[in-house]
Scaffold this motif. Structure first.
Motif, PDB file in Angstrom:
ATOM      1  N   MET A   1     -57.354 -66.561  28.162  1.00 15.06           N
ATOM      2  CA  MET A   1     -57.152 -66.711  26.650  1.00 15.06           C
ATOM      3  C   MET A   1     -56.317 -65.511  26.364  1.00 15.06           C
ATOM      4  SD  MET A   1     -59.845 -67.185  23.775  1.00 15.06           S
ATOM      5  CE  MET A   1     -60.502 -69.081  24.150  1.00 15.06           C
ATOM      6  N   LEU A   2     -55.278 -65.648  25.141  1.00 12.15           N
ATOM      7  CA  LEU A   2     -54.574 -65.050  24.924  1.00 12.15           C
ATOM      8  C   LEU A   2     -54.401 -65.381  23.140  1.00 12.15           C
ATOM      9  CD1 LEU A   2     -51.899 -62.656  24.873  1.00 12.15           C
ATOM     10  CD2 LEU A   2     -50.530 -65.062  25.934  1.00 12.15           C
ATOM     11  N   VAL A   3     -55.058 -65.120  22.317  1.00 13.68           N
ATOM     12  CA  VAL A   3     -54.939 -65.099  21.132  1.00 13.68           C
ATOM     13  C   VAL A   3     -53.589 -64.527  20.194  1.00 13.68           C
ATOM     14  CG1 VAL A   3     -56.627 -64.359  18.905  1.00 13.68           C
ATOM     15  CG2 VAL A   3     -57.743 -64.410  21.379  1.00 13.68           C
ATOM     16  N   ALA A   4     -53.217 -65.152  19.517  1.00 16.25           N
ATOM     17  CA  ALA A   4     -51.868 -64.822  19.390  1.00 16.25           C
ATOM     18  C   ALA A   4     -52.192 -63.969  17.367  1.00 16.25           C
ATOM     19  CB  ALA A   4     -50.656 -66.100  19.212  1.00 16.25           C
ATOM     20  N   ASN A   5     -51.155 -63.578  17.403  1.00 12.58           N
ATOM     21  CA  ASN A   5     -50.817 -62.800  16.082  1.00 12.58           C
ATOM     22  C   ASN A   5     -50.197 -62.741  15.198  1.00 12.58           C
ATOM     23  OD1 ASN A   5     -51.923 -60.694  15.079  1.00 12.58           O
ATOM     24  ND2 ASN A   5     -49.824 -59.496  14.803  1.00 12.58           N
ATOM     25  N   ARG A   6     -48.868 -63.081  14.834  1.00 11.46           N
ATOM     26  CA  ARG A   6     -47.841 -63.160  13.699  1.00 11.46           C
ATOM     27  C   ARG A   6     -46.866 -64.077  14.696  1.00 11.46           C
ATOM     28  NH1 ARG A   6     -45.511 -57.742  12.849  1.00 11.46           N
ATOM     29  NH2 ARG A   6     -45.619 -57.442  14.486  1.00 11.46           N
ATOM     30  N   ALA A   7     -46.326 -64.720  13.496  1.00 10.53           N
ATOM     31  CA  ALA A   7     -45.403 -66.002  13.534  1.00 10.53           C
ATOM     32  C   ALA A   7     -43.955 -64.863  13.938  1.00 10.53           C
ATOM     33  CB  ALA A   7     -44.642 -66.708  12.356  1.00 10.53           C
ATOM     34  N   GLY A   8     -43.208 -64.852  14.661  1.00  5.91           N
ATOM     35  CA  GLY A   8     -42.360 -64.923  15.786  1.00  5.91           C
ATOM     36  C   GLY A   8     -42.854 -63.805  16.781  1.00  5.91           C
ATOM     37  N   GLU A   9     -43.538 -63.144  16.851  1.00  8.06           N
ATOM     38  CA  GLU A   9     -44.343 -62.317  17.688  1.00  8.06           C
ATOM     39  C   GLU A   9     -44.506 -62.822  19.024  1.00  8.06           C
ATOM     40  OE1 GLU A   9     -48.060 -59.350  18.454  1.00  8.06           O
ATOM     41  OE2 GLU A   9     -47.646 -59.398  15.834  1.00  8.06           O
ATOM     42  N   ILE A  10     -45.089 -64.509  18.524  1.00  7.49           N
ATOM     43  CA  ILE A  10     -45.758 -65.429  18.929  1.00  7.49           C
ATOM     44  C   ILE A  10     -44.715 -66.257  20.434  1.00  7.49           C
ATOM     45  CG2 ILE A  10     -45.447 -66.910  18.014  1.00  7.49           C
ATOM     46  CD1 ILE A  10     -48.110 -68.738  19.158  1.00  7.49           C
ATOM     47  N   VAL A  11     -43.594 -65.605  19.543  1.00  7.61           N
ATOM     48  CA  VAL A  11     -42.279 -66.287  20.756  1.00  7.61           C
ATOM     49  C   VAL A  11     -42.746 -65.408  21.914  1.00  7.61           C
ATOM     50  CG1 VAL A  11     -40.099 -66.335  20.936  1.00  7.61           C
ATOM     51  CG2 VAL A  11     -41.030 -67.574  19.433  1.00  7.61           C
ATOM     52  N   LEU A  12     -42.371 -63.823  21.986  1.00  9.34           N
ATOM     53  CA  LEU A  12     -42.516 -63.263  22.722  1.00  9.34           C
ATOM     54  C   LEU A  12     -43.667 -62.647  23.373  1.00  9.34           C
ATOM     55  CD1 LEU A  12     -40.506 -59.853  20.803  1.00  9.34           C
ATOM     56  CD2 LEU A  12     -40.107 -62.316  22.461  1.00  9.34           C
TER      57      LEU A  12
ATOM     58  N   VAL B   1     -54.840 -70.374  17.634  1.00 13.46           N
ATOM     59  CA  VAL B   1     -53.223 -69.977  16.610  1.00 13.46           C
ATOM     60  C   VAL B   1     -54.616 -70.228  15.747  1.00 13.46           C
ATOM     61  CG1 VAL B   1     -50.838 -70.423  17.775  1.00 13.46           C
ATOM     62  CG2 VAL B   1     -52.430 -72.487  16.968  1.00 13.46           C
ATOM     63  N   SER B   2     -53.895 -69.387  13.769  1.00 11.85           N
ATOM     64  CA  SER B   2     -55.068 -69.844  13.722  1.00 11.85           C
ATOM     65  C   SER B   2     -54.674 -70.978  12.801  1.00 11.85           C
ATOM     66  CB  SER B   2     -53.694 -68.778  12.124  1.00 11.85           C
ATOM     67  OG  SER B   2     -54.332 -69.191  10.926  1.00 11.85           O
ATOM     68  N   SER B   3     -55.973 -71.335  12.136  1.00 11.73           N
ATOM     69  CA  SER B   3     -55.953 -73.300  11.491  1.00 11.73           C
ATOM     70  C   SER B   3     -55.097 -73.962  11.192  1.00 11.73           C
ATOM     71  CB  SER B   3     -57.363 -73.428  11.332  1.00 11.73           C
ATOM     72  OG  SER B   3     -58.255 -73.103  11.037  1.00 11.73           O
ATOM     73  N   LYS B   4     -54.865 -73.109  10.086  1.00 13.71           N
ATOM     74  CA  LYS B   4     -54.028 -72.465   8.801  1.00 13.71           C
ATOM     75  C   LYS B   4     -53.418 -71.466   8.165  1.00 13.71           C
ATOM     76  CE  LYS B   4     -57.135 -75.398   6.619  1.00 13.71           C
ATOM     77  NZ  LYS B   4     -59.192 -76.108   5.064  1.00 13.71           N
ATOM     78  N   PRO B   5     -51.920 -71.378   7.213  1.00 17.15           N
ATOM     79  CA  PRO B   5     -51.254 -70.912   7.637  1.00 17.15           C
ATOM     80  C   PRO B   5     -52.373 -69.687   6.136  1.00 17.15           C
ATOM     81  CG  PRO B   5     -50.433 -72.456   6.636  1.00 17.15           C
ATOM     82  CD  PRO B   5     -51.655 -72.596   6.789  1.00 17.15           C
ATOM     83  N   VAL B   6     -52.424 -68.362   7.049  1.00 26.22           N
ATOM     84  CA  VAL B   6     -53.036 -67.497   6.399  1.00 26.22           C
ATOM     85  C   VAL B   6     -51.760 -66.267   6.433  1.00 26.22           C
ATOM     86  CG1 VAL B   6     -54.773 -65.361   5.704  1.00 26.22           C
ATOM     87  CG2 VAL B   6     -55.285 -68.317   6.839  1.00 26.22           C
ATOM     88  N   PHE B   7     -51.130 -65.170   5.717  1.00 21.07           N
ATOM     89  CA  PHE B   7     -50.511 -64.868   5.780  1.00 21.07           C
ATOM     90  C   PHE B   7     -49.450 -64.345   7.038  1.00 21.07           C
ATOM     91  CE2 PHE B   7     -54.010 -62.462   3.465  1.00 21.07           C
ATOM     92  CZ  PHE B   7     -53.239 -61.849   2.185  1.00 21.07           C
ATOM     93  N   LEU B   8     -49.065 -64.177   7.218  1.00 22.93           N
ATOM     94  CA  LEU B   8     -48.134 -63.825   8.313  1.00 22.93           C
ATOM     95  C   LEU B   8     -48.094 -64.938   9.759  1.00 22.93           C
ATOM     96  CD1 LEU B   8     -45.599 -61.053   7.711  1.00 22.93           C
ATOM     97  CD2 LEU B   8     -44.837 -63.800   7.695  1.00 22.93           C
ATOM     98  N   MET B   9     -49.750 -65.057   9.864  1.00 19.37           N
ATOM     99  CA  MET B   9     -50.687 -65.145  11.578  1.00 19.37           C
ATOM    100  C   MET B   9     -49.715 -67.144  11.906  1.00 19.37           C
ATOM    101  SD  MET B   9     -53.051 -62.903  11.672  1.00 19.37           S
ATOM    102  CE  MET B   9     -54.352 -63.993  12.602  1.00 19.37           C
ATOM    103  N   ALA B  10     -49.683 -66.888  12.859  1.00 15.03           N
ATOM    104  CA  ALA B  10     -48.993 -68.070  13.954  1.00 15.03           C
ATOM    105  C   ALA B  10     -50.031 -69.093  13.682  1.00 15.03           C
ATOM    106  CB  ALA B  10     -48.897 -67.266  15.147  1.00 15.03           C
ATOM    107  N   THR B  11     -49.616 -69.837  13.590  1.00 14.63           N
ATOM    108  CA  THR B  11     -49.611 -71.412  13.393  1.00 14.63           C
ATOM    109  C   THR B  11     -49.509 -72.430  15.024  1.00 14.63           C
ATOM    110  OG1 THR B  11     -49.217 -72.478  12.320  1.00 14.63           O
ATOM    111  CG2 THR B  11     -50.877 -71.425  11.360  1.00 14.63           C
ATOM    112  N   GLU B  12     -50.176 -73.393  14.722  1.00 17.91           N
ATOM    113  CA  GLU B  12     -49.546 -74.270  16.188  1.00 17.91           C
ATOM    114  C   GLU B  12     -48.465 -74.512  15.890  1.00 17.91           C
ATOM    115  OE1 GLU B  12     -52.392 -77.238  15.135  1.00 17.91           O
ATOM    116  OE2 GLU B  12     -53.536 -77.224  16.896  1.00 17.91           O
ATOM    117  N   LYS B  13     -47.664 -74.682  14.546  1.00 20.66           N
ATOM    118  CA  LYS B  13     -46.665 -75.201  14.342  1.00 20.66           C
ATOM    119  C   LYS B  13     -45.136 -73.807  14.797  1.00 20.66           C
ATOM    120  CE  LYS B  13     -42.952 -75.753  10.417  1.00 20.66           C
ATOM    121  NZ  LYS B  13     -42.823 -76.400   8.980  1.00 20.66           N
ATOM    122  N   ASP B  14     -45.923 -72.491  14.248  1.00 24.84           N
ATOM    123  CA  ASP B  14     -45.114 -71.556  15.038  1.00 24.84           C
ATOM    124  C   ASP B  14     -45.101 -71.769  16.409  1.00 24.84           C
ATOM    125  OD1 ASP B  14     -44.276 -70.224  13.189  1.00 24.84           O
ATOM    126  OD2 ASP B  14     -46.173 -70.120  12.656  1.00 24.84           O
ATOM    127  N   ALA B  15     -46.361 -72.273  17.503  1.00 25.52           N
ATOM    128  CA  ALA B  15     -46.256 -72.265  18.487  1.00 25.52           C
ATOM    129  C   ALA B  15     -45.233 -73.296  19.173  1.00 25.52           C
ATOM    130  CB  ALA B  15     -47.952 -72.438  19.458  1.00 25.52           C
TER     131      ALA B  15
END
Length: 296
Positions: free
Chosen positions: A156-167, A186-200
């Motif tokens: 299980m890889l728990v993502a952090n921020r948008a952008g960072e999820i790419v790397l 990923v975060s279930s909803k947008p919360v600050f800069l947390m990565a979501t399904e859209k970012d994935a």
């Protein structure tokens, strides 16, 4: 990790930045901030973990600003910039630097934790990424992480921020190539800069990586507030690797986790037994449940 008073001004700083992401109007910034401060004063409690303060402030601010995701455009830009950086790294054939795909994936994920996805241009970010790839972590459990991945049948890889999820993608792809079942949280909803399904989706993760959420919205991974299905998976999966300082204070009590994070905050540095410093500190660390991290 219990919330400390310093979390409050930090949360309010984030709210000011959030308001500025929506509008340049100072009056709107002040109105949003006052609403957040007023509601927090009514609550009169810091909560059981730092995530409580940040999530409450975020939800109040979004209602005051009348938007669901103040950072939608900024996150999309961060994803796009990181994709360009990753493409450049791949074109430079980093495989030739005597690192196997798994170790290289860890190093790229490590570098991704250091980047400022909103404050720098692509050229600067790319230069910094190359520098971070050659930096030694303040704490380095890479060998233990590699051994744990090799042993596990799932990860299980728990993502952090948008952008960072790419790397983080090369690490996920390396585990997938080893025959591991890989879950990306990923975060279930947008919360600050947390990565979501859209970012994935923006990052272009392969089909073999299953993108999941903890269920309810939260700032940081708070297992006891996640869905029962997620808690079951968290306890059963062979390995958990968590990105970002946001998740560290809320780590699960029932199992070990590896963290790849940027830890400039004094409280986190103390938990990791590393000196507090003005510059960001990145460590790769295995954390035992309900105890201080073991010495390296």
């Amino acid at each position: 990790m219990k919330p400390v008073p310093g979390c409050v001004p930090d949360a309010l700083d984030k709210i000011i930045a959030t308001a500025k992401a929506v509008t340049h109007d100072d009056f709107s910034h002040s109105k949003c901030l006052l609403k957040v401060m007023g509601k927090q004063a009514e609550v009169g409690d810091l909560g059981s973990c730092p995530a409580d303060i940040y999530l409450q402030c975020w939800e109040i601010a979004c209602r005051a600003l009348g938007v669901k995701d103040p950072y939608e455009n900024e996150k999309a830009r961060g994803d796009k910039t990181a994709l360009g950086i990753l493409k450049s790294l791949q074109e430079q054939d980093l495989q030739s630097c005597n690192q196997n795909p798994l170790n290289l994936g860890i190093r790229i994920s490590f570098a991704g934790a250091m980047l400022d996805y909103s404050g720098l241009g692509r050229a600067d970010m790319q230069e910094n990424t190359l520098a971070y790839l050659n930096n030694a972590p303040a704490l380095d459990d890479t060998d233990a992480l590699v051994a744990a991945i090799e042993k596990a049948d799932s990860a299980m890889l728990v993502a952090n921020r948008a952008g960072e999820i790419v790397l983080d993608k090369p690490l996920a792809e390396a585990m997938l190539a080893m025959g591991k079942k890989v879950y990306l949280v990923v975060s279930s909803k947008p919360v600050f800069l947390m990565a979501t399904e859209k970012d994935a989706a923006n990052a272009g993760y392969p089909d073999g990586v299953e993108v999941i959420t903890p269920g309810p919205a939260m700032y940081g991974l708070v297992p006891e507030r996640a869905s029962s299905e997620f808690r079951d998976l968290l306890s059963e999966v062979g390995l958990v690797c968590v990105k970002g300082c946001t998740h560290f204070p809320t780590r699960a009590p029932q199992r070990d986790m590896f963290f790849i994070l940027n830890a400039p905050e004094q409280e986190v540095a103390e938990q990791l037994h590393i000196p507090s410093c003005r510059l960001p500190v990145v460590g790769i660390k295995a954390c035992a449940p309900w105890s201080a991290p073991r010495a390296v």
